[in-house]
Design an enzyme around this catalytic site. Structure first.
Site, PDB file in Angstrom:
ATOM      1  N   THR A 206      74.619 -48.479  48.255  1.00 26.33           N
ATOM      2  CA  THR A 206      74.251 -47.058  48.663  1.00 26.33           C
ATOM      3  C   THR A 206      72.892 -46.754  47.976  1.00 26.33           C
ATOM      4  OG1 THR A 206      75.356 -46.341  46.498  1.00 26.33           O
ATOM      5  CG2 THR A 206      76.536 -45.755  48.479  1.00 26.33           C
TER       6      THR A 206
ATOM      7  N   ALA B  70      73.789 -54.521  42.980  1.00 25.01           N
ATOM      8  CA  ALA B  70      74.375 -53.356  41.989  1.00 25.01           C
ATOM      9  C   ALA B  70      73.681 -53.602  40.625  1.00 25.01           C
ATOM     10  CB  ALA B  70      75.781 -53.454  42.135  1.00 25.01           C
TER      11      ALA B  70
ATOM     12  N   GLN C 163      72.513 -51.411  36.834  1.00 23.49           N
ATOM     13  CA  GLN C 163      71.780 -49.948  36.374  1.00 23.49           C
ATOM     14  C   GLN C 163      70.420 -50.415  36.146  1.00 23.49           C
ATOM     15  OE1 GLN C 163      69.754 -47.554  35.117  1.00 23.49           O
ATOM     16  NE2 GLN C 163      69.730 -48.546  33.175  1.00 23.49           N
TER      17      GLN C 163
ATOM     18  N   TYR D 109      75.853 -50.403  28.583  1.00 22.35           N
ATOM     19  CA  TYR D 109      76.329 -50.225  30.037  1.00 22.35           C
ATOM     20  C   TYR D 109      75.502 -50.931  30.779  1.00 22.35           C
ATOM     21  CZ  TYR D 109      76.998 -48.417  34.473  1.00 22.35           C
ATOM     22  OH  TYR D 109      77.331 -48.306  35.668  1.00 22.35           O
TER      23      TYR D 109
ATOM     24  N   SER E 133      64.845 -60.026  38.441  1.00 24.29           N
ATOM     25  CA  SER E 133      64.016 -59.080  38.423  1.00 24.29           C
ATOM     26  C   SER E 133      62.700 -59.435  37.736  1.00 24.29           C
ATOM     27  CB  SER E 133      64.386 -57.893  37.567  1.00 24.29           C
ATOM     28  OG  SER E 133      63.491 -57.077  37.434  1.00 24.29           O
TER      29      SER E 133
ATOM     30  N   GLU F  53      61.176 -58.019  35.908  1.00 25.78           N
ATOM     31  CA  GLU F  53      61.031 -57.583  34.541  1.00 25.78           C
ATOM     32  C   GLU F  53      61.510 -58.701  33.441  1.00 25.78           C
ATOM     33  OE1 GLU F  53      60.611 -54.307  32.640  1.00 25.78           O
ATOM     34  OE2 GLU F  53      59.459 -54.285  34.556  1.00 25.78           O
TER      35      GLU F  53
ATOM     36  N   TYR G 183      67.455 -54.219  30.016  1.00 26.04           N
ATOM     37  CA  TYR G 183      67.435 -54.371  31.403  1.00 26.04           C
ATOM     38  C   TYR G 183      67.475 -55.733  31.571  1.00 26.04           C
ATOM     39  CZ  TYR G 183      66.507 -54.246  36.376  1.00 26.04           C
ATOM     40  OH  TYR G 183      66.422 -54.597  37.705  1.00 26.04           O
TER      41      TYR G 183
ATOM     42  N   ARG H  38      63.202 -44.702  48.111  1.00 23.53           N
ATOM     43  CA  ARG H  38      63.342 -45.060  46.614  1.00 23.53           C
ATOM     44  C   ARG H  38      63.865 -44.053  45.770  1.00 23.53           C
ATOM     45  NH1 ARG H  38      63.606 -48.656  42.474  1.00 23.53           N
ATOM     46  NH2 ARG H  38      61.412 -49.357  41.827  1.00 23.53           N
TER      47      ARG H  38
HETATM   48  O1  F7E Z   1      57.971 -47.889  36.371  1.00 17.29           O
HETATM   49  C1  F7E Z   1      55.437 -46.260  34.281  1.00 17.29           C
HETATM   50  C2  F7E Z   1      56.469 -47.109  33.714  1.00 17.29           C
HETATM   51  O2  F7E Z   1      60.562 -46.943  36.586  1.00 17.29           O
HETATM   52  C3  F7E Z   1      57.037 -48.571  36.676  1.00 17.29           C
HETATM   53  C4  F7E Z   1      62.766 -51.062  38.899  1.00 17.29           C
HETATM   54  O3  F7E Z   1      63.182 -51.185  40.218  1.00 17.29           O
HETATM   55  O4  F7E Z   1      61.116 -52.783  39.060  1.00 17.29           O
HETATM   56  C5  F7E Z   1      61.291 -51.402  38.450  1.00 17.29           C
HETATM   57  O5  F7E Z   1      61.122 -51.344  37.100  1.00 17.29           O
HETATM   58  C6  F7E Z   1      55.917 -48.222  35.667  1.00 17.29           C
HETATM   59  C7  F7E Z   1      56.210 -48.654  34.227  1.00 17.29           C
HETATM   60  O6  F7E Z   1      59.848 -49.156  37.767  1.00 17.29           O
HETATM   61  C8  F7E Z   1      56.413 -43.140  34.578  1.00 17.29           C
HETATM   62  O7  F7E Z   1      56.142 -47.143  32.241  1.00 17.29           O
HETATM   63  C9  F7E Z   1      54.622 -44.112  34.093  1.00 17.29           C
HETATM   64  O8  F7E Z   1      55.288 -49.584  33.397  1.00 17.29           O
HETATM   65  O9  F7E Z   1      58.833 -47.180  38.712  1.00 17.29           O
HETATM   66  P1  F7E Z   1      59.039 -47.732  37.257  1.00 17.29           P
HETATM   67  P2  F7E Z   1      59.867 -50.647  36.731  1.00 17.29           P
HETATM   68  O10 F7E Z   1      60.269 -50.250  35.152  1.00 17.29           O
HETATM   69  O11 F7E Z   1      58.768 -51.463  36.764  1.00 17.29           O
HETATM   70  C10 F7E Z   1      61.604 -53.958  38.559  1.00 17.29           C
HETATM   71  C11 F7E Z   1      61.188 -55.009  39.000  1.00 17.29           C
HETATM   72  C12 F7E Z   1      63.055 -53.594  38.491  1.00 17.29           C
HETATM   73  O12 F7E Z   1      63.931 -54.677  38.356  1.00 17.29           O
HETATM   74  C13 F7E Z   1      63.536 -52.236  38.023  1.00 17.29           C
HETATM   75  O13 F7E Z   1      65.037 -52.180  38.421  1.00 17.29           O
HETATM   76  O14 F7E Z   1      55.313 -46.918  35.640  1.00 17.29           O
HETATM   77  N1  F7E Z   1      55.390 -45.039  34.363  1.00 17.29           N
HETATM   78  N2  F7E Z   1      54.984 -42.871  34.232  1.00 17.29           N
HETATM   79  C14 F7E Z   1      56.532 -44.408  34.562  1.00 17.29           C
HETATM   80  N3  F7E Z   1      57.868 -44.842  34.939  1.00 17.29           N
HETATM   81  C15 F7E Z   1      58.720 -43.934  35.452  1.00 17.29           C
HETATM   82  N4  F7E Z   1      59.855 -44.222  35.689  1.00 17.29           N
HETATM   83  N5  F7E Z   1      58.597 -42.497  35.228  1.00 17.29           N
HETATM   84  C16 F7E Z   1      57.066 -42.102  34.749  1.00 17.29           C
HETATM   85  O15 F7E Z   1      57.005 -40.815  34.759  1.00 17.29           O
END
Ligand code: F7E
Length: 328
Positions: free
Chosen positions: A10, A81, A83, A95, A125, A127, A148, A183
């Site tokens: 989903t 799947a 978090q 979790y 990932s 990450e 994560y 997304r």
């Molecule tokens: O953040 C910055 C935040 O939450 C990207 C997941 O799919 O990709 C994803 O993880 C960047 C970060 O994705 C906001 O600090 C600024 O540096 O869209 P994101 P993520 O953390 O990179 C990887 C490959 C995965 O595996 C994960 O599952 O953007 N940022 N301001 C913000 N991020 C969010 N969410 N919200 C803000 O307001």
């Protein structure tokens, strides 16, 4: 008929994989979690397809995965799947570890016990690279910066262990950031396209973001799904980095989206410390040479095409919202 079992069906990538496998003539079984609210919107367009069957279960519940694998004995098992929200993993670390890390062992053990010839791939990932500077490829050392990422690393090594110990066909798809109109709205790209289109139509005044200097490698979920399909169907199991090889900051992404809508992002965006992470990942950018060379994969979408598609889709959504608001 070939069969595939997809967890996280989903979610964003899960739903693109459903489209892809159905188009290739597969019988698709999907795992969905029981939820009090509707969680199958991303599959609405294909819900009545006779070759799609959704089953209740949860990757954190070994018995549900084991029973389904024993009954279906799928040719392929794709684990999407998790978090998957990094910021949220600081609030719910235990979790997150169960859902994004230990769950991979549930999948692998279910296959080993009940259907050892099933091929397996898990969404690993970028990450995991954390604070190791870009470009990152399959040889880059890991330095996770969140639970994560620690969980994803546990899953990554579990896959390698089952490959070495039991000779199972299992692989890691080390996915960099994956985006699309499907997304989730709390990830930064979608948060920006959703807000900018709503601001354009007068439905919202401001957008609050965290660290706008973070840089990421954003790909379209369509391309990520194509890569996963190639990896699991390759004769030899292996681990591959999947990404565009291009990096942009959150600020650049916002600037582009707002300017495409005729606005200056500086007039609308404010920072809110709530969205900062206790430990940030500053820069991620893939070097996807291995998958391009070994499996002939290359992305169909450019960065700008991805941005355009997300803006167009969210503009339609905002227009519908405005119509409802204006008729109240
Ligand atoms: O953040 C910055 C935040 O939450 C990207 C997941 O799919 O990709 C994803 O993880 C960047 C970060 O994705 C906001 O600090 C600024 O540096 O869209 P994101 P993520 O953390 O990179 C990887 C490959 C995965 O595996 C994960 O599952 O953007 N940022 N301001 C913000 N991020 C969010 N969410 N919200 C803000 O307001």
């Amino acid at each position: 008929m070939n069969t595939v079992f997809i967890t996280g069906v989903t979610g964003q990538v899960g739903s693109y994989l459903v489209d892809l496998f159905l188009s290739k003539g597969y019988m698709v079984y999907g795992l969905k979690r029981r939820s009090s609210s509707l969680n199958t919107e991303r599959l609405n367009h294909t819900f009545s397809n006779q070759n799609l069957k959704l089953e209740y279960g949860d990757v954190t519940d070994y018995s549900s995965i084991a029973n389904l694998v024993a009954n279906i004995k799928p040719d392929l098992f794709v684990n999407c799947a998790a978090q998957s929200h990094v910021r949220v993993s600081f609030d719910i670390p235990c979790y997150t570890f169960d859902a994004s890390g230990a769950s991979v062992i549930n999948c692998l053990e279910a296959i080993r016990t009940h259907s050892p010839s099933t091929r397996f791939i898990t969404m690993s990932s970028s990450e995991m690279f954390g604070s190791t500077p870009p470009p990152q490829n399959e040889q880059t050392p890991f330095h996770p910066r969140s639970i994560y990422a620690v969980a994803k690393l546990a899953g990554y090594y579990a896959v390698i262990n089952y490959r070495e110990a039991y000779n199972m066909h299992c692989s890691n798809a080390i996915c960099f950031n994956t985006e699309s109109p499907r997304r989730g709205e709390t990830f930064v790209t979608r948060k920006i396209t959703r807000a900018a289109t709503r601001i354009k139509l007068g439905l919202q005044d401001k957008l609050y973001l965290g660290n706008m200097d973070a840089r990421r490698d954003w790909s379209h979920a369509y391309d990520t799904s194509e890569a996963i399909f190639r990896i699991i169907n390759a004769s030899t199991p292996d681990d591959y980095v999947i990404g565009s090889g291009e990096m942009h900051s959150v600020k650049e992404f916002a600037e582009l989206v707002f300017s495409k809508l005729g606005m200056d992002y500086k007039d609308y965006i404010e920072t809110d410390p709530h969205y900062y992470r206790a430990s940030e990942v500053d820069a991620l950018c893939s070097n996807p040479t291995k998958i391009k060379t070994n499996l002939g994969w290359s992305p169909k979408y450019s960065y700008e095409q991805l941005v355009d598609e997300m803006i167009a889709s969210d503009m339609e959504l905002a227009k519908r919202e405005k119509l409802i608001k204006d008729h109240k």
